[in-house]
Design a protein around this motif. Structure first.
Motif, PDB file in Angstrom:
ATOM      1  N   UNK A   1     -17.450 183.407  54.794  1.00 17.99           N
ATOM      2  CA  UNK A   1     -17.856 183.053  56.161  1.00 17.99           C
ATOM      3  C   UNK A   1     -17.120 183.867  57.209  1.00 17.99           C
ATOM      4  N   UNK A   2     -15.864 184.185  56.945  1.00 17.66           N
ATOM      5  CA  UNK A   2     -15.052 184.871  57.947  1.00 17.66           C
ATOM      6  C   UNK A   2     -14.736 186.315  57.582  1.00 17.66           C
ATOM      7  N   UNK A   3     -15.394 186.835  56.546  1.00 16.42           N
ATOM      8  CA  UNK A   3     -15.130 188.207  56.109  1.00 16.42           C
ATOM      9  C   UNK A   3     -13.631 188.459  55.988  1.00 16.42           C
ATOM     10  N   UNK A   4     -12.955 187.566  55.298  1.00 13.93           N
ATOM     11  CA  UNK A   4     -11.504 187.651  55.152  1.00 13.93           C
ATOM     12  C   UNK A   4     -11.151 188.891  54.354  1.00 13.93           C
ATOM     13  N   UNK A   5     -10.201 189.645  54.856  1.00 12.68           N
ATOM     14  CA  UNK A   5      -9.759 190.861  54.188  1.00 12.68           C
ATOM     15  C   UNK A   5      -9.056 190.563  52.876  1.00 12.68           C
ATOM     16  N   UNK A   6      -9.006 191.558  52.041  1.00 13.29           N
ATOM     17  CA  UNK A   6      -8.429 191.413  50.703  1.00 13.29           C
ATOM     18  C   UNK A   6      -6.989 190.922  50.744  1.00 13.29           C
ATOM     19  N   UNK A   7      -6.179 191.451  51.658  1.00 12.79           N
ATOM     20  CA  UNK A   7      -4.773 191.069  51.721  1.00 12.79           C
ATOM     21  C   UNK A   7      -4.614 189.599  52.087  1.00 12.79           C
ATOM     22  N   UNK A   8      -5.321 189.159  53.124  1.00  9.81           N
ATOM     23  CA  UNK A   8      -5.253 187.749  53.515  1.00  9.81           C
ATOM     24  C   UNK A   8      -5.775 186.853  52.404  1.00  9.81           C
ATOM     25  N   UNK A   9      -6.871 187.270  51.789  1.00 11.26           N
ATOM     26  CA  UNK A   9      -7.466 186.485  50.708  1.00 11.26           C
ATOM     27  C   UNK A   9      -6.486 186.321  49.553  1.00 11.26           C
ATOM     28  N   UNK A  10      -5.889 187.418  49.114  1.00  9.09           N
ATOM     29  CA  UNK A  10      -4.964 187.347  47.981  1.00  9.09           C
ATOM     30  C   UNK A  10      -3.734 186.520  48.313  1.00  9.09           C
ATOM     31  N   UNK A  11      -3.232 186.667  49.529  1.00  9.93           N
ATOM     32  CA  UNK A  11      -2.053 185.891  49.920  1.00  9.93           C
ATOM     33  C   UNK A  11      -2.368 184.393  49.900  1.00  9.93           C
ATOM     34  N   UNK A  12      -3.502 184.023  50.463  1.00 11.23           N
ATOM     35  CA  UNK A  12      -3.882 182.616  50.502  1.00 11.23           C
ATOM     36  C   UNK A  12      -4.144 182.100  49.087  1.00 11.23           C
ATOM     37  N   UNK A  13      -4.861 182.885  48.307  1.00 11.60           N
ATOM     38  CA  UNK A  13      -5.168 182.481  46.926  1.00 11.60           C
ATOM     39  C   UNK A  13      -3.889 182.301  46.109  1.00 11.60           C
ATOM     40  N   UNK A  14      -2.983 183.265  46.199  1.00 12.92           N
ATOM     41  CA  UNK A  14      -1.749 183.185  45.424  1.00 12.92           C
ATOM     42  C   UNK A  14      -0.882 182.002  45.848  1.00 12.92           C
ATOM     43  N   UNK A  15      -0.894 181.693  47.127  1.00 11.62           N
ATOM     44  CA  UNK A  15      -0.097 180.583  47.633  1.00 11.62           C
ATOM     45  C   UNK A  15      -0.665 179.233  47.213  1.00 11.62           C
ATOM     46  N   UNK A  16      -1.982 179.092  47.268  1.00 14.29           N
ATOM     47  CA  UNK A  16      -2.584 177.772  47.100  1.00 14.29           C
ATOM     48  C   UNK A  16      -3.169 177.499  45.720  1.00 14.29           C
ATOM     49  N   UNK A  17      -3.669 178.506  45.031  1.00 20.02           N
ATOM     50  CA  UNK A  17      -4.287 178.278  43.721  1.00 20.02           C
ATOM     51  C   UNK A  17      -3.303 178.581  42.598  1.00 20.02           C
ATOM     52  N   UNK A  18      -2.291 177.759  42.505  1.00 17.85           N
ATOM     53  CA  UNK A  18      -1.301 177.910  41.443  1.00 17.85           C
ATOM     54  C   UNK A  18      -1.914 177.463  40.126  1.00 17.85           C
ATOM     55  N   UNK A  19      -1.192 177.676  39.038  1.00 20.49           N
ATOM     56  CA  UNK A  19      -1.659 177.272  37.717  1.00 20.49           C
ATOM     57  C   UNK A  19      -1.978 175.777  37.715  1.00 20.49           C
ATOM     58  N   UNK A  20      -3.074 175.421  37.120  1.00 18.79           N
ATOM     59  CA  UNK A  20      -3.558 174.038  37.131  1.00 18.79           C
ATOM     60  C   UNK A  20      -2.522 173.051  36.613  1.00 18.79           C
ATOM     61  N   UNK A  21      -1.796 173.428  35.578  1.00 18.99           N
ATOM     62  CA  UNK A  21      -0.857 172.505  34.937  1.00 18.99           C
ATOM     63  C   UNK A  21       0.432 172.290  35.725  1.00 18.99           C
ATOM     64  N   UNK A  22       0.639 173.024  36.807  1.00 21.78           N
ATOM     65  CA  UNK A  22       1.888 172.868  37.564  1.00 21.78           C
ATOM     66  C   UNK A  22       1.857 171.662  38.494  1.00 21.78           C
ATOM     67  N   UNK A  23       0.668 171.081  38.740  1.00 26.44           N
ATOM     68  CA  UNK A  23       0.553 169.936  39.634  1.00 26.44           C
ATOM     69  C   UNK A  23      -0.181 168.790  38.953  1.00 26.44           C
ATOM     70  N   UNK A  24       0.139 167.585  39.376  1.00 21.29           N
ATOM     71  CA  UNK A  24      -0.594 166.408  38.892  1.00 21.29           C
ATOM     72  C   UNK A  24      -1.923 166.319  39.630  1.00 21.29           C
ATOM     73  N   UNK A  25      -2.858 165.533  39.128  1.00 21.12           N
ATOM     74  CA  UNK A  25      -4.111 165.353  39.862  1.00 21.12           C
ATOM     75  C   UNK A  25      -3.873 164.846  41.293  1.00 21.12           C
ATOM     76  N   UNK A  26      -2.910 163.971  41.477  1.00 21.18           N
ATOM     77  CA  UNK A  26      -2.599 163.453  42.804  1.00 21.18           C
ATOM     78  C   UNK A  26      -2.083 164.568  43.713  1.00 21.18           C
ATOM     79  N   UNK A  27      -1.241 165.432  43.169  1.00 25.12           N
ATOM     80  CA  UNK A  27      -0.722 166.556  43.954  1.00 25.12           C
ATOM     81  C   UNK A  27      -1.833 167.552  44.292  1.00 25.12           C
ATOM     82  N   UNK A  28      -2.772 167.767  43.363  1.00 26.54           N
ATOM     83  CA  UNK A  28      -3.900 168.654  43.642  1.00 26.54           C
ATOM     84  C   UNK A  28      -4.759 168.085  44.768  1.00 26.54           C
ATOM     85  N   UNK A  29      -4.955 166.764  44.752  1.00 23.45           N
ATOM     86  CA  UNK A  29      -5.768 166.133  45.794  1.00 23.45           C
ATOM     87  C   UNK A  29      -5.149 166.375  47.172  1.00 23.45           C
ATOM     88  N   UNK A  30      -3.834 166.194  47.284  1.00 17.14           N
ATOM     89  CA  UNK A  30      -3.165 166.428  48.566  1.00 17.14           C
ATOM     90  C   UNK A  30      -3.138 167.910  48.908  1.00 17.14           C
TER      91      UNK A  30
END
Length: 156
Positions: free
Chosen positions: A101-130
């Motif tokens: 939607x916002x034509x986010x550049x590769x650098x911003x996209x990767x930074x956001x992805x790396x920060x927020x989409x950590x390995x699934x097993x590192x958080x509980x379902x409750x932590x993922x919800x928050x």
């Protein structure tokens, strides 16, 4: 002239079954990407506005869904089996919609992805919800900063 055998296109060099199909698939994907990109560049202001409204409506629904999960988690209600997988997948889809939607550049996209989409097993379902709710707040801050930058740098 060259030091090796003549080059053959993929699929014609005896690379095994399906190699030609794979090469054709790659070529047509690249062609489709170009056609899709070109079509977005030709949008009228009305079409852009309609797409923006569509994104906003979808994002509001996604945020509401995220809030339901987070409120359930905070209330101590048990989340369904594999909720962590489902919430992480929904969050990834949220991020991809934001990127498109916002034509986010590769650098911003990767930074956001790396920060927020950590390995699934590192958080509980409750932590993922928050985390998904918190991501929407981070996304809003990013949008706000982009608007502020655009306003500060608009031609006078």
């Amino acid at each position: 002239m060259g030091g090796g055998p003549p080059m053959s296109p993929p699929g014609l060099a005896g690379g095994g079954p399906g190699t030609a199909d794979l090469a054709h698939g790659i070529a047509s994907q690249k062609g489709q990407f170009g056609r899709d990109f070109a079509s977005t560049q030709k949008l009228t202001p009305e079409e852009r506005s309609a797409r923006a409204a569509e994104y906003q409506a979808e994002a509001q629904q996604r945020r509401a869904d995220a809030m339901v999960w987070a409120q359930a988690a905070r209330a101590g209600r048990p989340l369904p089996t594999n909720a962590d997988r489902d919430i992480r997948a929904a969050m990834k889809a949220d991020m991809e919609a934001w990127r498109e939607a916002f034509n986010v550049g590769r650098t911003d996209w990767q930074a956001m992805r790396d920060q927020w989409l950590v390995d699934r097993d590192t958080l509980t379902p409750q932590e993922w919800a928050q985390r998904r709710v918190d991501w929407f707040a981070a996304r809003d801050a990013w949008i706000s900063s982009q608007k502020a930058w655009a306003m500060a740098h608009r031609p006078q």
